[in-house]
Design a protein around this motif. Structure first.
Motif, PDB file in Angstrom:
ATOM      1  N   GLU A  19       0.826  -1.214   0.000  1.00 47.09           N
ATOM      2  CA  GLU A  19       0.000   0.000   0.000  1.00 47.09           C
ATOM      3  C   GLU A  19       0.857   1.259   0.000  1.00 47.09           C
ATOM      4  OE1 GLU A  19      -2.829   0.022   3.141  1.00 47.09           O
ATOM      5  OE2 GLU A  19      -3.742  -1.890   2.579  1.00 47.09           O
ATOM      6  N   LEU A  20       2.122   1.113   0.384  1.00 46.43           N
ATOM      7  CA  LEU A  20       3.013   2.272   0.417  1.00 46.43           C
ATOM      8  C   LEU A  20       3.484   2.679  -0.970  1.00 46.43           C
ATOM      9  CD1 LEU A  20       5.313   1.213   3.400  1.00 46.43           C
ATOM     10  CD2 LEU A  20       3.484   2.919   3.467  1.00 46.43           C
ATOM     11  N   PHE A  21       3.365   1.746  -1.938  1.00 45.95           N
ATOM     12  CA  PHE A  21       3.977   1.964  -3.242  1.00 45.95           C
ATOM     13  C   PHE A  21       2.947   2.254  -4.334  1.00 45.95           C
ATOM     14  CE2 PHE A  21       6.893  -0.688  -0.857  1.00 45.95           C
ATOM     15  CZ  PHE A  21       8.120  -0.095  -1.100  1.00 45.95           C
ATOM     16  N   GLY A  22       3.302   3.220  -5.170  1.00 49.11           N
ATOM     17  CA  GLY A  22       2.604   3.405  -6.435  1.00 49.11           C
ATOM     18  C   GLY A  22       3.574   3.033  -7.532  1.00 49.11           C
ATOM     19  N   MET A  23       3.085   2.370  -8.571  1.00 45.87           N
ATOM     20  CA  MET A  23       4.017   1.856  -9.575  1.00 45.87           C
ATOM     21  C   MET A  23       3.506   2.108 -10.985  1.00 45.87           C
ATOM     22  SD  MET A  23       5.443  -2.056  -9.961  1.00 45.87           S
ATOM     23  CE  MET A  23       6.927  -1.977  -8.997  1.00 45.87           C
ATOM     24  N   ASN A  33       0.401   7.393  -3.403  1.00 40.13           N
ATOM     25  CA  ASN A  33       1.154   6.582  -2.438  1.00 40.13           C
ATOM     26  C   ASN A  33       2.371   7.324  -1.895  1.00 40.13           C
ATOM     27  OD1 ASN A  33       0.196   4.503  -4.849  1.00 40.13           O
ATOM     28  ND2 ASN A  33      -0.293   3.812  -2.796  1.00 40.13           N
ATOM     29  N   LYS A  34       2.944   6.785  -0.800  1.00 35.85           N
ATOM     30  CA  LYS A  34       4.094   7.406  -0.145  1.00 35.85           C
ATOM     31  C   LYS A  34       5.363   7.281  -0.984  1.00 35.85           C
ATOM     32  CE  LYS A  34       2.404   8.503   4.035  1.00 35.85           C
ATOM     33  NZ  LYS A  34       2.562   9.833   4.665  1.00 35.85           N
ATOM     34  N   ILE A  35       5.510   6.125  -1.634  1.00 38.99           N
ATOM     35  CA  ILE A  35       6.723   5.859  -2.413  1.00 38.99           C
ATOM     36  C   ILE A  35       6.315   5.538  -3.846  1.00 38.99           C
ATOM     37  CG2 ILE A  35       8.778   4.399  -2.619  1.00 38.99           C
ATOM     38  CD1 ILE A  35       8.511   3.787   0.370  1.00 38.99           C
ATOM     39  N   LEU A  36       6.991   6.133  -4.807  1.00 39.31           N
ATOM     40  CA  LEU A  36       6.673   5.917  -6.215  1.00 39.31           C
ATOM     41  C   LEU A  36       7.785   5.120  -6.893  1.00 39.31           C
ATOM     42  CD1 LEU A  36       5.408   9.474  -7.228  1.00 39.31           C
ATOM     43  CD2 LEU A  36       4.010   7.460  -6.817  1.00 39.31           C
ATOM     44  N   ILE A  37       7.385   4.225  -7.772  1.00 38.64           N
ATOM     45  CA  ILE A  37       8.333   3.461  -8.578  1.00 38.64           C
ATOM     46  C   ILE A  37       7.950   3.653 -10.042  1.00 38.64           C
ATOM     47  CG2 ILE A  37       9.184   1.165  -9.156  1.00 38.64           C
ATOM     48  CD1 ILE A  37       8.604   0.353  -6.260  1.00 38.64           C
ATOM     49  N   LEU A  38       8.854   4.209 -10.807  1.00 43.70           N
ATOM     50  CA  LEU A  38       8.603   4.475 -12.223  1.00 43.70           C
ATOM     51  C   LEU A  38       9.639   3.710 -13.032  1.00 43.70           C
ATOM     52  CD1 LEU A  38       8.157   8.344 -11.843  1.00 43.70           C
ATOM     53  CD2 LEU A  38       6.402   6.592 -11.679  1.00 43.70           C
ATOM     54  N   ASP A  39       9.215   2.600 -13.608  1.00 39.47           N
ATOM     55  CA  ASP A  39      10.125   1.737 -14.370  1.00 39.47           C
ATOM     56  C   ASP A  39       9.927   2.008 -15.855  1.00 39.47           C
ATOM     57  OD1 ASP A  39      11.690  -0.200 -15.430  1.00 39.47           O
ATOM     58  OD2 ASP A  39      10.808  -1.875 -14.330  1.00 39.47           O
ATOM     59  N   GLU A  40      10.789   2.852 -16.417  1.00 37.30           N
ATOM     60  CA  GLU A  40      10.675   3.237 -17.830  1.00 37.30           C
ATOM     61  C   GLU A  40       9.267   3.773 -18.112  1.00 37.30           C
ATOM     62  OE1 GLU A  40      13.038   3.363 -19.998  1.00 37.30           O
ATOM     63  OE2 GLU A  40      14.577   2.384 -18.828  1.00 37.30           O
ATOM     64  N   PHE A  99      11.545   6.306  -6.947  1.00 35.41           N
ATOM     65  CA  PHE A  99      12.578   5.516  -7.622  1.00 35.41           C
ATOM     66  C   PHE A  99      12.271   5.520  -9.115  1.00 35.41           C
ATOM     67  CE2 PHE A  99      12.587   3.980  -3.319  1.00 35.41           C
ATOM     68  CZ  PHE A  99      13.923   3.747  -3.038  1.00 35.41           C
ATOM     69  N   ILE A 100      13.219   5.985  -9.901  1.00 38.59           N
ATOM     70  CA  ILE A 100      13.009   6.095 -11.342  1.00 38.59           C
ATOM     71  C   ILE A 100      14.048   5.237 -12.056  1.00 38.59           C
ATOM     72  CG2 ILE A 100      12.845   7.662 -13.313  1.00 38.59           C
ATOM     73  CD1 ILE A 100      12.479   9.923 -11.212  1.00 38.59           C
ATOM     74  N   ILE A 101      13.553   4.271 -12.823  1.00 36.69           N
ATOM     75  CA  ILE A 101      14.442   3.461 -13.661  1.00 36.69           C
ATOM     76  C   ILE A 101      14.331   4.005 -15.077  1.00 36.69           C
ATOM     77  CG2 ILE A 101      14.901   1.161 -14.583  1.00 36.69           C
ATOM     78  CD1 ILE A 101      13.659   0.038 -12.032  1.00 36.69           C
TER      79      ILE A 101
END
Length: 611
Positions: free
Chosen positions: A445-449, A526-533, A560-562
């Protein structure tokens, strides 16, 4: 291109359930199935009572009909010798009794059929429900070793096979056993001698049936197994048909399909051939019984030991005696399919699950978003470590870029962060708490992706964006779409936000799909974001606009950005440069360029290629 990746990963057939699979344990599987059906014991007891009742009334019928035949025969012979003739009143009463018996038998049969159908469908419903729930509890490595079609085949084909065979096999088994016992008793009441002759048929029948069953069992198992492989290939060929055409692999795909289809054909025709042998074999044995009964019965009638009607009754009983044996043979055949399907279902339900809950879990309340990688070590296989010693301290609200060549471990790092996989060594912490101390569902729940591979389901655009926050209002959904620069193109579509996306969202472009997934992540907040390409599928102008929206979105959030296009992460607070599973450089964009190391080489190579 997802179909292409699936094909490369699974080799079109998939490793699941290959030809080297161990032999199935029929007895163990049937015990599991009986135990699984324990909650329906009262329904099965009802089926048992009504099936027995139906059979008993049906079994009594031939002897009653024999009485009518005897009355007719005695009446005709009596009339020739000057007697009163045929007793039609007595025959009428017998026929009324016979009609009543068969009527009650049919009613009981209807009730037991209704109840058994209900039970079999409840079992199928329960299995599908449990398998659907199981899908969400399985670890990611399960899906890395199984094709989609293999899993779908277990939920559809195997459960259907179970439901259909249970509905038929249980009632047939009860009816057959009751018929054999009832008919045996009725035959003894007519003539013990003829009964002995009829029973002599059994060893011959059982020997033949045993031979056929032993031969057919492995073919039924193979049939279910290769049916799963066929489903896997068809699903992947269909979803990846564009990739297949682009690389001119039609002939190779067809060859692989024909190979698997040929294996399915071989196992299917052999299993059906042995199944089809049951009926003619039992008819042949049954005919031997008719001949014996006709000869001995005629002799006993001449001697006055039995009546004419008894011969007719006995011949019917001989037929009724061999018929349930045939049915039991067919049921045994059916149970092979049931066992093969049940084993595959139970194998799926018994797969090791992720540990969703932990004792005294850490709370996600008041999480700020500080992330620590402490000497992380990981490999998808214990003997092949790909992240050797990874450490980093990331403060809350910072924008972290992860760069490096393909296979460096960038996406793997994100999977570890969300606990799709657990580390082999070291730890990952959020606000100083080991992520293994959180319940998985709460942790996520902490992550948006937002991934490079977009995922949208069949439904309206509004529903797809709202997937990020199910209780969001229409206004919130539209605001998220505007922030992702998706509102304009949505407004130009037929029906706008209510436009239905088809299977795999094929009626919008790849770039538009990406915008919708970004809108969904924005809405989730969300609190933490993950952006993978996350912007790899959009044009340069749209990418610039999305970057601005992302900058606003990422304020106050750990991100976090990949990215492969290094120009998009120049303003990152920290850039982690990965190579062969390790961080070899870290710093800001300017700091890394000044070092003139691996990052500078990667960054400058983009412009060299462009030039």
């Amino acid at each position: 291109m997802s179909g292409g990746r699936n094909m490369r990963r699974h080799g079109m057939g998939g490793p699941a359930g290959g030809s080297g699979e161990k032999a199935k344990d029929f007895g163990k599987t049937m015990k599991k199935l009986i135990s699984y059906m324990g909650r329906y014991k009262w329904g099965i007891l009802t089926v048992l009572i009504f099936a027995v009742g139906s059979t008993v009334f049906h079994v009594i019928g031939p002897k009653v009909l024999g009485k009518a035949t005897t009355k007719i025969f005695n009446g005709l012979t009596g009339k020739l010798s000057g007697g009163p003739g045929i007793d039609f009143a007595g025959i009428g009463k017998i026929l009324i009794l016979l009609l009543t018996l068969y009527g009650v038998s049919a009613l009981f049969s209807f009730v037991q059929g209704l109840v058994m159908t209900s039970i079999s469908q409840k079992v199928s419903f329960r299995m599908r429900k449990e398998m659907s729930e199981k899908i969400n509890r399985l670890p990611m490595n399960y899906y890395d070793t199984k094709t989609h079609g293999e899993v779908l085949s277990r939920i559809t084909n195997d459960v259907d096979t179970l439901g259909q065979s249970l509905n038929q096999s249980i009632t047939q088994m009860i009816t057959s056993v009751t018929t054999i016992v009832g008919v045996f008793i009725m035959m003894l009441s007519i003539s013990p001698l003829m009964t002995v002759l009829a029973v002599l048929i059994l060893p011959v029948s059982m020997t033949m049936i045993s031979f056929i069953i032993k031969r057919s069992q492995k073919f039924f198992r193979q049939q279910q197994e290769y049916l799963g492989h066929i489903n896997g290939q068809v699903e992947e060929n269909y979803s990846g048909h564009t990739v297949i055409k682009v690389f001119n692999r039609e002939e190779e795909v067809l060859r692989e399909f024909n190979e698997t289809n040929g294996m399915l054909y071989q196992s299917a025709w052999k299993s059906q051939f042995f199944s089809g042998m049951m009926q003619p074999v039992m008819q042949f044995v049954g005919n031997l019984g008719y001949v014996a009964v006709a000869i001995v019965g005629g002799f006993l009638t001449i001697r006055g030991t039995i009546e004419v009607g008894d011969i007719q009754s006995f011949i019917q009983y001989v037929k009724n005696f061999t018929q349930p044996i045939t049915q039991m043979a067919q049921v045994s055949n059916m149970l092979q399919s049931t066992a093969a399907a049940a084993e595959r279902v139970f194998e799926f339900l018994e797969e090791p699950e992720e540990d969703q809950m932990v004792e005294n879990p850490s709370s996600i309340a008041d999480i700020q978003g500080n992330v620590t990688f402490d000497h992380v070590k990981f490999g998808y296989r214990p003997d092949k470590i790909i992240i050797n010693d990874f450490s980093a301290e990331i403060s809350a609200g910072k924008k972290i870029a992860i760069v490096g060549p393909t296979g460096a471990g960038k996406t793997t790092l994100v999977k570890l962060l969300m606990r799709f996989y657990d580390v082999n060594g070291g730890s990952i912490k959020i606000d100083g708490k080991d992520i293994r101390s959180f319940n998985r569902s709460e942790l996520r729940e902490l992550f948006g992706m937002v991934l490079q591979d977009t995922w949208l389901f069949k439904g309206s655009i509004m529903e797809n964006i709202r997937y990020g926050k199910l209780d969001a209002t229409d206004e919130e959904v539209i605001a998220a779409a505007k922030a992702a620069h998706a509102h304009h193109f949505i407004s130009t579509l037929p029906d706008g936000y209510e436009m239905e996306l088809n299977e795999e969202a094929g009626n919008v472009s790849q770039g538009q799909k990406q915008l919708l997934t970004i809108a969904r992540a924005i809405l989730a907040d969300n609190k933490i974001l993950i952006l993978d390409e996350a912007t790899s599928s959009v044009d340069t102008r749209t990418e610039e606009r999305i970057q601005k929206a992302m900058d606003n979105l990422m304020k106050g959030r750990t991100s976090f950005i990949i990215a492969h296009r290094l120009s998009t992460i120049r303003d990152a607070d920290l850039i982690l440069v990965m190579k062969d599973g390790d961080i070899i450089e870290q710093g800001t964009h300017e700091e890394l360029l000044e070092k003139k190391g691996f990052y500078a080489e990667l960054y400058n190579s983009q412009f060299e290629k462009t030039a």
